[in-house]
Design a protein around this motif. Sequence first.
Motif, PDB file in Angstrom:
ATOM      1  N   GLU A  35       0.661  -1.343  -0.014  1.00 11.86           N
ATOM      2  CA  GLU A  35       0.188  -0.134  -0.020  1.00 11.86           C
ATOM      3  C   GLU A  35       1.096   1.326  -0.017  1.00 11.86           C
ATOM      4  N   LEU A  36       1.985   1.165   0.817  1.00 10.56           N
ATOM      5  CA  LEU A  36       2.785   2.188   0.966  1.00 10.56           C
ATOM      6  C   LEU A  36       3.623   2.467  -0.424  1.00 10.56           C
ATOM      7  N   ALA A  37       3.999   1.373  -1.000  1.00  5.24           N
ATOM      8  CA  ALA A  37       4.538   1.489  -2.341  1.00  5.24           C
ATOM      9  C   ALA A  37       3.673   2.112  -3.402  1.00  5.24           C
ATOM     10  N   ASP A  38       2.376   1.672  -3.616  1.00  4.49           N
ATOM     11  CA  ASP A  38       1.498   2.202  -4.384  1.00  4.49           C
ATOM     12  C   ASP A  38       1.260   3.464  -4.369  1.00  4.49           C
ATOM     13  N   ARG A  39       1.272   3.946  -3.050  1.00  2.00           N
ATOM     14  CA  ARG A  39       0.744   5.197  -2.719  1.00  2.00           C
ATOM     15  C   ARG A  39       1.908   6.288  -3.349  1.00  2.00           C
ATOM     16  N   PHE A  40       3.119   5.626  -3.383  1.00  2.00           N
ATOM     17  CA  PHE A  40       4.218   6.777  -3.975  1.00  2.00           C
ATOM     18  C   PHE A  40       4.695   6.270  -5.335  1.00  2.00           C
ATOM     19  N   GLY A  41       3.858   5.224  -6.012  1.00  2.00           N
ATOM     20  CA  GLY A  41       4.270   4.807  -7.508  1.00  2.00           C
ATOM     21  C   GLY A  41       5.611   3.940  -7.535  1.00  2.00           C
ATOM     22  N   MET A  42       5.845   3.463  -6.203  1.00  2.00           N
ATOM     23  CA  MET A  42       7.317   2.783  -6.448  1.00  2.00           C
ATOM     24  C   MET A  42       7.267   1.166  -6.145  1.00  2.00           C
ATOM     25  N   ALA A  43       8.326   0.576  -6.339  1.00  2.00           N
ATOM     26  CA  ALA A  43       8.446  -0.733  -6.103  1.00  2.00           C
ATOM     27  C   ALA A  43       8.492  -0.944  -4.638  1.00  2.00           C
ATOM     28  N   THR A  44       8.060  -2.117  -4.109  1.00  2.00           N
ATOM     29  CA  THR A  44       8.436  -2.571  -2.832  1.00  2.00           C
ATOM     30  C   THR A  44       9.869  -2.747  -2.408  1.00  2.00           C
ATOM     31  N   HIS A  45      10.426  -3.367  -3.433  1.00  2.00           N
ATOM     32  CA  HIS A  45      11.886  -3.628  -2.989  1.00  2.00           C
ATOM     33  C   HIS A  45      12.654  -2.291  -2.491  1.00  2.00           C
ATOM     34  N   VAL A  46      12.172  -1.227  -3.232  1.00  2.00           N
ATOM     35  CA  VAL A  46      12.861  -0.033  -2.900  1.00  2.00           C
ATOM     36  C   VAL A  46      12.725   0.441  -1.583  1.00  2.00           C
ATOM     37  N   LEU A  47      11.371   0.208  -0.713  1.00  2.00           N
ATOM     38  CA  LEU A  47      11.208   0.382   0.735  1.00  2.00           C
ATOM     39  C   LEU A  47      11.962  -0.775   1.525  1.00  2.00           C
ATOM     40  N   ARG A  48      12.127  -1.810   1.001  1.00  2.00           N
ATOM     41  CA  ARG A  48      12.973  -2.765   1.845  1.00  2.00           C
ATOM     42  C   ARG A  48      14.391  -2.481   1.875  1.00  2.00           C
ATOM     43  N   HIS A  49      15.189  -1.804   0.478  1.00  2.00           N
ATOM     44  CA  HIS A  49      16.233  -1.386   0.713  1.00  2.00           C
ATOM     45  C   HIS A  49      16.603  -0.149   1.440  1.00  2.00           C
ATOM     46  N   TRP A  50      15.554   0.686   1.657  1.00  2.00           N
ATOM     47  CA  TRP A  50      15.780   1.784   2.496  1.00  2.00           C
ATOM     48  C   TRP A  50      15.550   1.506   3.880  1.00  2.00           C
ATOM     49  N   GLU A  51      14.897   0.569   4.173  1.00  2.00           N
ATOM     50  CA  GLU A  51      14.916  -0.026   5.449  1.00  2.00           C
ATOM     51  C   GLU A  51      16.457  -0.791   5.729  1.00  2.00           C
ATOM     52  N   THR A  52      16.884  -1.541   4.825  1.00  2.00           N
ATOM     53  CA  THR A  52      18.313  -2.048   5.007  1.00  2.00           C
ATOM     54  C   THR A  52      19.463  -0.968   5.370  1.00  2.00           C
ATOM     55  N   VAL A  53      19.190   0.136   4.675  1.00  2.00           N
ATOM     56  CA  VAL A  53      20.323   1.254   4.973  1.00  2.00           C
ATOM     57  C   VAL A  53      19.937   2.204   5.895  1.00  2.00           C
ATOM     58  N   GLY A  54      18.935   1.919   6.754  1.00  2.00           N
ATOM     59  CA  GLY A  54      18.588   2.619   7.990  1.00  2.00           C
ATOM     60  C   GLY A  54      17.741   3.983   7.483  1.00  2.00           C
ATOM     61  N   LEU A  55      16.973   4.164   6.476  1.00  2.00           N
ATOM     62  CA  LEU A  55      16.270   5.284   6.238  1.00  2.00           C
ATOM     63  C   LEU A  55      14.666   5.043   6.676  1.00  2.00           C
ATOM     64  N   LEU A  56      14.369   3.617   6.861  1.00  2.00           N
ATOM     65  CA  LEU A  56      13.079   3.303   7.291  1.00  2.00           C
ATOM     66  C   LEU A  56      13.209   2.310   8.322  1.00  2.00           C
ATOM     67  N   THR A  57      12.308   2.482   9.546  1.00  2.00           N
ATOM     68  CA  THR A  57      12.232   1.175  10.491  1.00  2.00           C
ATOM     69  C   THR A  57      10.850   0.981  10.721  1.00  2.00           C
ATOM     70  N   PRO A  58      10.047   0.278   9.806  1.00  2.00           N
ATOM     71  CA  PRO A  58       8.684   0.148   9.778  1.00  2.00           C
ATOM     72  C   PRO A  58       8.360  -0.610  11.239  1.00  2.00           C
ATOM     73  N   ALA A  59       7.183  -0.475  11.774  1.00  2.00           N
ATOM     74  CA  ALA A  59       6.643  -1.478  12.679  1.00  2.00           C
ATOM     75  C   ALA A  59       6.193  -2.799  12.256  1.00  2.00           C
ATOM     76  N   ARG A  60       6.126  -3.777  12.990  1.00  2.00           N
ATOM     77  CA  ARG A  60       5.680  -5.137  12.770  1.00  2.00           C
ATOM     78  C   ARG A  60       4.533  -5.545  13.208  1.00  2.00           C
ATOM     79  N   ASP A  61       3.525  -6.260  12.482  1.00  2.00           N
ATOM     80  CA  ASP A  61       2.369  -6.560  13.093  1.00  2.00           C
ATOM     81  C   ASP A  61       2.827  -8.010  13.758  1.00  2.00           C
ATOM     82  N   GLY A  62       1.728  -8.740  14.463  1.00  2.16           N
ATOM     83  CA  GLY A  62       1.733  -9.798  15.146  1.00  2.16           C
ATOM     84  C   GLY A  62       2.356 -11.022  14.207  1.00  2.16           C
ATOM     85  N   ASN A  63       2.351 -10.984  12.944  1.00  2.00           N
ATOM     86  CA  ASN A  63       2.820 -11.983  12.108  1.00  2.00           C
ATOM     87  C   ASN A  63       4.372 -11.434  11.596  1.00  2.00           C
TER      88      ASN A  63
END
Length: 150
Positions: free
Chosen positions: A32-60
């Motif tokens: 949903e976040l990737a769609d909102r910005f018109g980007m691929a999900t792997h970009v968000l995962r990469h940004w997490e890897t390099v420390g730009l994002l720290t998303p919360a996690r649900d119970g799963n």
Amino acid sequence: MKSSAARTVPATAHVSTPRMSTQTIPTLTIGELADRFGMATHVLRHWETVGLLTPARDGNGRRRYGADDVVRVTVVLRAKAAGLSLEAIREMLAPDSPRARRDRLERHRDALLLRIAEARASLDLIECALGCDHDDFTTCPHFRELIADM
């Protein structure tokens, strides 16, 4: 970089934003976040890897993005559009002292102002060449005047 301990949030999070009062808003999945910005999900995962994002996690263990994450993605995209590297953006967003952050932002501003001035000078050359009546604009005295100042 990022902490190995992930935040855990429910499908909705209690947030406060500068523009609105504290309210409960739904969190977003990575898709949903990737769609909102018109980007691929792997970009968000990469940004997490390099420390730009720290998303919360649900119970799963799935990533959940809240309002703060949306703001952060917007800042990253705008900074990338301004020519900053991911490392420079990470440093700019680092949660250190206000003085250190201000110093870093001032350096980025100064570098960006220089690039803007250089782009404007290049645009002036292009505009001059487009408006030139000479067969070869490089022989035009007005064009040569412009490049003499470089």
